[in-house]
Design a protein around this motif. Structure first.
Motif, mmCIF file in Angstrom:
data_model
loop_
_atom_site.group_PDB
_atom_site.id
_atom_site.type_symbol
_atom_site.label_atom_id
_atom_site.label_comp_id
_atom_site.label_asym_id
_atom_site.label_seq_id
_atom_site.Cartn_x
_atom_site.Cartn_y
_atom_site.Cartn_z
ATOM 1 N N LYS A 1 0.833 -1.211 0.000
ATOM 2 C CA LYS A 1 0.000 0.000 0.000
ATOM 3 C C LYS A 1 0.867 1.259 0.000
ATOM 4 O O LYS A 1 1.754 1.425 0.835
ATOM 5 C CB LYS A 1 -0.891 -0.015 1.242
ATOM 6 C CG LYS A 1 -2.004 0.978 1.221
ATOM 7 C CD LYS A 1 -3.107 0.460 0.360
ATOM 8 C CE LYS A 1 -4.357 1.312 0.504
ATOM 9 N NZ LYS A 1 -5.264 1.061 -0.588
ATOM 10 N N SER A 2 0.571 2.139 -0.940
ATOM 11 C CA SER A 2 1.367 3.361 -1.066
ATOM 12 C C SER A 2 0.642 4.554 -0.456
ATOM 13 O O SER A 2 -0.558 4.535 -0.219
ATOM 14 C CB SER A 2 1.694 3.633 -2.530
ATOM 15 O OG SER A 2 0.511 3.798 -3.274
ATOM 16 N N GLY B 1 5.429 -5.773 -9.111
ATOM 17 C CA GLY B 1 4.850 -4.768 -9.991
ATOM 18 C C GLY B 1 3.515 -4.231 -9.523
ATOM 19 O O GLY B 1 3.252 -4.139 -8.322
ATOM 20 N N HIS B 2 2.671 -3.926 -10.512
ATOM 21 C CA HIS B 2 1.485 -3.104 -10.293
ATOM 22 C C HIS B 2 0.212 -3.750 -10.831
ATOM 23 O O HIS B 2 0.254 -4.583 -11.730
ATOM 24 C CB HIS B 2 1.677 -1.754 -11.001
ATOM 25 C CG HIS B 2 2.961 -1.088 -10.646
ATOM 26 N ND1 HIS B 2 3.101 -0.275 -9.550
ATOM 27 C CD2 HIS B 2 4.193 -1.145 -11.224
ATOM 28 C CE1 HIS B 2 4.352 0.151 -9.476
ATOM 29 N NE2 HIS B 2 5.037 -0.364 -10.483
ATOM 30 N N ASN B 3 -0.892 -3.285 -10.301
ATOM 31 C CA ASN B 3 -2.198 -3.635 -10.840
ATOM 32 C C ASN B 3 -2.687 -2.503 -11.727
ATOM 33 O O ASN B 3 -2.247 -1.365 -11.534
ATOM 34 C CB ASN B 3 -3.203 -3.851 -9.692
ATOM 35 C CG ASN B 3 -3.458 -5.315 -9.452
ATOM 36 O OD1 ASN B 3 -2.907 -6.167 -10.129
ATOM 37 N ND2 ASN B 3 -4.292 -5.600 -8.488
ATOM 38 N N PRO B 4 -3.564 -2.786 -12.665
ATOM 39 C CA PRO B 4 -4.199 -4.072 -12.928
ATOM 40 C C PRO B 4 -3.334 -5.059 -13.719
ATOM 41 O O PRO B 4 -3.753 -6.174 -13.994
ATOM 42 C CB PRO B 4 -5.450 -3.708 -13.713
ATOM 43 C CG PRO B 4 -5.086 -2.449 -14.431
ATOM 44 C CD PRO B 4 -4.145 -1.712 -13.506
ATOM 45 N N ASP C 1 -9.869 -16.143 -12.632
ATOM 46 C CA ASP C 1 -10.206 -14.743 -12.389
ATOM 47 C C ASP C 1 -10.155 -14.490 -10.885
ATOM 48 O O ASP C 1 -11.073 -14.848 -10.153
ATOM 49 C CB ASP C 1 -11.585 -14.409 -12.937
ATOM 50 C CG ASP C 1 -11.922 -12.938 -12.806
ATOM 51 O OD1 ASP C 1 -11.071 -12.155 -12.349
ATOM 52 O OD2 ASP C 1 -13.061 -12.568 -13.159
ATOM 53 N N LEU C 2 -9.065 -13.901 -10.427
ATOM 54 C CA LEU C 2 -8.900 -13.602 -9.000
ATOM 55 C C LEU C 2 -9.652 -12.352 -8.582
ATOM 56 O O LEU C 2 -9.705 -12.028 -7.418
ATOM 57 C CB LEU C 2 -7.415 -13.396 -8.669
ATOM 58 C CG LEU C 2 -6.479 -14.559 -8.919
ATOM 59 C CD1 LEU C 2 -5.052 -14.165 -8.588
ATOM 60 C CD2 LEU C 2 -6.904 -15.760 -8.117
ATOM 61 N N ASN C 3 -10.165 -11.615 -9.528
ATOM 62 C CA ASN C 3 -10.813 -10.328 -9.318
ATOM 63 C C ASN C 3 -9.777 -9.253 -9.021
ATOM 64 O O ASN C 3 -9.761 -8.222 -9.660
ATOM 65 C CB ASN C 3 -11.879 -10.405 -8.218
ATOM 66 C CG ASN C 3 -12.691 -9.132 -8.104
ATOM 67 O OD1 ASN C 3 -12.965 -8.493 -9.109
ATOM 68 N ND2 ASN C 3 -13.057 -8.768 -6.899
ATOM 69 N N ASN C 4 -8.870 -9.511 -8.056
ATOM 70 C CA ASN C 4 -7.887 -8.506 -7.691
ATOM 71 C C ASN C 4 -6.781 -9.130 -6.841
ATOM 72 O O ASN C 4 -7.065 -9.806 -5.863
ATOM 73 C CB ASN C 4 -8.571 -7.394 -6.873
ATOM 74 C CG ASN C 4 -7.616 -6.309 -6.465
ATOM 75 O OD1 ASN C 4 -6.849 -5.797 -7.264
ATOM 76 N ND2 ASN C 4 -7.644 -5.957 -5.191
ATOM 77 N N ILE C 5 -5.540 -8.884 -7.230
ATOM 78 C CA ILE C 5 -4.427 -9.193 -6.340
ATOM 79 C C ILE C 5 -4.290 -7.954 -5.460
ATOM 80 O O ILE C 5 -3.995 -6.870 -5.964
ATOM 81 C CB ILE C 5 -3.115 -9.460 -7.106
ATOM 82 C CG1 ILE C 5 -3.245 -10.681 -8.017
ATOM 83 C CG2 ILE C 5 -1.958 -9.645 -6.118
ATOM 84 C CD1 ILE C 5 -2.050 -10.907 -8.938
ATOM 85 N N PRO C 6 -4.525 -8.082 -4.160
ATOM 86 C CA PRO C 6 -4.485 -6.893 -3.304
ATOM 87 C C PRO C 6 -3.058 -6.386 -3.129
ATOM 88 O O PRO C 6 -2.090 -7.076 -3.464
ATOM 89 C CB PRO C 6 -5.046 -7.410 -1.975
ATOM 90 C CG PRO C 6 -4.731 -8.857 -1.973
ATOM 91 C CD PRO C 6 -4.810 -9.300 -3.408
ATOM 92 N N THR C 7 -2.932 -5.196 -2.584
ATOM 93 C CA THR C 7 -1.598 -4.661 -2.325
ATOM 94 C C THR C 7 -0.836 -5.639 -1.441
ATOM 95 O O THR C 7 -1.369 -6.179 -0.479
ATOM 96 C CB THR C 7 -1.661 -3.264 -1.666
ATOM 97 O OG1 THR C 7 -2.536 -3.311 -0.550
ATOM 98 C CG2 THR C 7 -2.129 -2.212 -2.660
ATOM 99 N N CYS C 8 0.385 -5.900 -1.828
ATOM 100 C CA CYS C 8 1.301 -6.866 -1.208
ATOM 101 C C CYS C 8 0.785 -8.308 -1.300
ATOM 102 O O CYS C 8 1.276 -9.187 -0.610
ATOM 103 C CB CYS C 8 1.642 -6.502 0.234
ATOM 104 S SG CYS C 8 3.338 -6.980 0.640
ATOM 105 N N GLY C 9 -0.164 -8.546 -2.189
ATOM 106 C CA GLY C 9 -0.630 -9.901 -2.446
ATOM 107 C C GLY C 9 0.416 -10.669 -3.240
ATOM 108 O O GLY C 9 1.284 -10.079 -3.899
#
Length: 172
Positions: A14-15, A112-115, A128-136
């Protein structure tokens, strides 16, 4: 097995958005991101990430994430290479970058970064993970021997998916 490829994906932690004058690339981690980076180090390692070939976006938040992971695993000596091409939000950029890798490497880490990372994971695994969360963290393993230049859709299995919030809950 020779030519089985493993890709470890780590999304930066998280930034901070405290300073609106900073360029996106220059944003540091916030206190939660610092804590999460340290906390995720051991579970990522225990999931089979041995940090043999580590490649990181040049963004401050990505560099800080891997530095804190490194500091939290003092018994593991590793270095990382900064790759300008990994400062991207597009999965096709990550795929093109991977296709240029030397086939002598079979196990890589991308910070790296999302998406980009979430979409890249979906592209390679079909999951489909929907989202790799921050630091996931995600571990992808090729379904059969392959060459980097030939990786394509659904050529990898999703082996591990770690979410920091879930790990924090189980630690309580």
């Amino acid at each position: 097995m020779k030519n089985i490829k493993t890709i470890h994906l780590i999304r930066h932690a998280k930034s901070s958005w405290d300073d609106p004058t900073l360029a996106d690339r220059d944003r540091p981690l916030n206190p939660r991101g610092i804590c999460t980076s340290r906390m995720m180090a051991r579970p990522v390692h225990d999931a089979g990430c041995h940090f043999e070939q580590v490649f990181c976006s040049p963004a401050v938040r990505a560099q800080s994430t891997i530095e804190l992971i490194h500091q939290s695993l003092p018994e593991i000596k590793f270095r990382w290479k900064t790759e300008k091409a990994l400062y991207t939000f597009e999965s096709d950029d990550v795929l093109r970058w991977c296709r240029k890798l030397d086939d002598e490497m079979s196990d890589i880490v991308i910070v790296g970064h999302n998406p980009a990372l979430t979409d890249f994971c979906h592209q390679l695994s079909g999951v489909d993970l929907n989202n790799i969360p921050t630091c996931g963290y995600v571990k992808l393993v090729s379904v059969s021997p392959c060459q980097w230049k030939k990786i394509n859709k659904k050529t990898f299995d999703l082996a591990v998916f770690l979410k920091p919030k879930r790990l924090m809950r189980t630690a309580d």
